[in-house]
Design a protein around this motif. Structure first.
Motif, PDB file in Angstrom:
ATOM      1  N   LEU A  92      -4.166   4.622  -0.383  1.00 31.85           N
ATOM      2  CA  LEU A  92      -4.159   4.702   1.071  1.00 31.85           C
ATOM      3  C   LEU A  92      -2.846   5.363   1.452  1.00 31.85           C
ATOM      4  O   LEU A  92      -1.782   4.929   0.987  1.00 31.85           O
ATOM      5  N   SER A  93      -2.880   6.402   2.279  1.00 29.42           N
ATOM      6  CA  SER A  93      -1.637   7.112   2.613  1.00 29.42           C
ATOM      7  C   SER A  93      -0.818   6.385   3.673  1.00 29.42           C
ATOM      8  O   SER A  93       0.374   6.633   3.803  1.00 29.42           O
ATOM      9  N   GLY A  94      -1.433   5.481   4.429  1.00 24.76           N
ATOM     10  CA  GLY A  94      -0.730   4.777   5.492  1.00 24.76           C
ATOM     11  C   GLY A  94      -0.384   3.352   5.109  1.00 24.76           C
ATOM     12  O   GLY A  94       0.088   3.079   4.004  1.00 24.76           O
ATOM     13  N   THR A  95      -0.663   2.417   6.010  1.00 19.52           N
ATOM     14  CA  THR A  95      -0.249   1.029   5.857  1.00 19.52           C
ATOM     15  C   THR A  95      -1.445   0.090   5.939  1.00 19.52           C
ATOM     16  O   THR A  95      -2.366   0.305   6.719  1.00 19.52           O
ATOM     17  N   VAL A  96      -1.378  -0.973   5.131  1.00 19.59           N
ATOM     18  CA  VAL A  96      -2.307  -2.083   5.247  1.00 19.59           C
ATOM     19  C   VAL A  96      -1.641  -3.115   6.146  1.00 19.59           C
ATOM     20  O   VAL A  96      -0.532  -3.567   5.857  1.00 19.59           O
ATOM     21  N   ASP A  97      -2.289  -3.478   7.248  1.00 20.20           N
ATOM     22  CA  ASP A  97      -1.761  -4.497   8.165  1.00 20.20           C
ATOM     23  C   ASP A  97      -2.761  -5.648   8.192  1.00 20.20           C
ATOM     24  O   ASP A  97      -3.868  -5.509   8.699  1.00 20.20           O
ATOM     25  N   GLY A  98      -2.356  -6.778   7.627  1.00 21.07           N
ATOM     26  CA  GLY A  98      -3.244  -7.930   7.576  1.00 21.07           C
ATOM     27  C   GLY A  98      -3.533  -8.531   8.929  1.00 21.07           C
ATOM     28  O   GLY A  98      -4.521  -9.238   9.098  1.00 21.07           O
ATOM     29  N   ALA A  99      -2.672  -8.273   9.926  1.00 25.57           N
ATOM     30  CA  ALA A  99      -2.801  -8.837  11.275  1.00 25.57           C
ATOM     31  C   ALA A  99      -2.764 -10.356  11.190  1.00 25.57           C
ATOM     32  O   ALA A  99      -1.833 -10.905  10.627  1.00 25.57           O
ATOM     33  N   GLY A 100      -3.777 -11.061  11.680  1.00 24.97           N
ATOM     34  CA  GLY A 100      -3.742 -12.520  11.718  1.00 24.97           C
ATOM     35  C   GLY A 100      -4.264 -13.166  10.454  1.00 24.97           C
ATOM     36  O   GLY A 100      -4.722 -12.507   9.527  1.00 24.97           O
ATOM     37  N   SER A 101      -4.166 -14.476  10.388  1.00 22.64           N
ATOM     38  CA  SER A 101      -4.688 -15.306   9.317  1.00 22.64           C
ATOM     39  C   SER A 101      -3.928 -15.110   8.008  1.00 22.64           C
ATOM     40  O   SER A 101      -2.797 -14.663   7.991  1.00 22.64           O
TER      41      SER A 101
END
Length: 192
Positions: free
Chosen positions: A36-45
């Motif tokens: 993945l060239s960008g970012t993984v953002d888990g956000a909540g939980s």
């Protein structure tokens, strides 16, 4: 466009730079060099990045993985935020994982086959054992299939020693020429 409401076991995609989770438990799984060239953002939980390189055969004798706050690098690299757990299965060969107890994530690390090395840096004043799990300050590293586990104080200026006794090395301690353990006062120098 409505959000996808049904649960899916696998979604395959191309041309997507960033992935963002929702307020549920999200697992972002990357198999055999998927990137993945960008970012993984888990956000909540409580969210998980799962990198499974068990089918990957490196060009040389193994791969080096570096895990820092918000980044897992090898080639490719994975940038992340709001992720609580990292699970990493390395490929074949003699792999090296460099990581830290300073990361806010729980880490589940599997060296796989080969003569693998795990290097862990940790805060000063913490005494650890080089057996799984390694825990301090609410942070945990679970690991399996490593021939060597090396512990070193963060920012101590020393490289990770071979630490079979599990004691933390002293910052900036000179090394014993006969091995990788710090010199201890009143120990005679090695013969030779």
């Amino acid at each position: 466009m409505r959000p996808i409401a049904a649960p899916f076991a696998d979604i395959t995609f191309t041309g997507i730079e960033n992935l963002t989770g929702q307020d549920q438990i999200d697992t972002f799984q990357f198999l055999n060099q998927a990137s993945l060239s960008g970012t993984v953002d888990g956000a909540g939980s409580t969210d998980v990045i799962f990198i499974d390189d068990t089918g990957f055969v490196p060009a040389g004798s193994g791969s080096t993985y570096n895990i820092t706050a918000g980044l897992i690098s090898r080639n490719p690299q994975y940038s992340f935020q709001n992720v609580e757990t990292i699970t990493l299965n390395t490929g074949t060969g003699d792999n090296v994982i460099n990581t830290s107890l300073g990361s806010a994530c729980t880490q589940n690390l599997n060296g796989g086959t080969g003569n693998n090395t795990l290097n862990v840096s940790h805060p000063a004043g913490v005494t650890l054992s080089n057996t799984s799990p390694i825990s301090a300050g609410g942070r945990t590293i679970n690991f399996t299939n490593f021939a060597a586990v090396n512990l070193a104080v963060q920012g101590g200026g020393d490289r990770p020693p071979n630490n079979p006794g599990g004691e933390a090395p002293r910052p900036n301690a000179p090394e014993n020429p006969a091995g990788n353990r710090p010199n201890v006062p009143n120990n005679p120098p090695p013969p030779g």
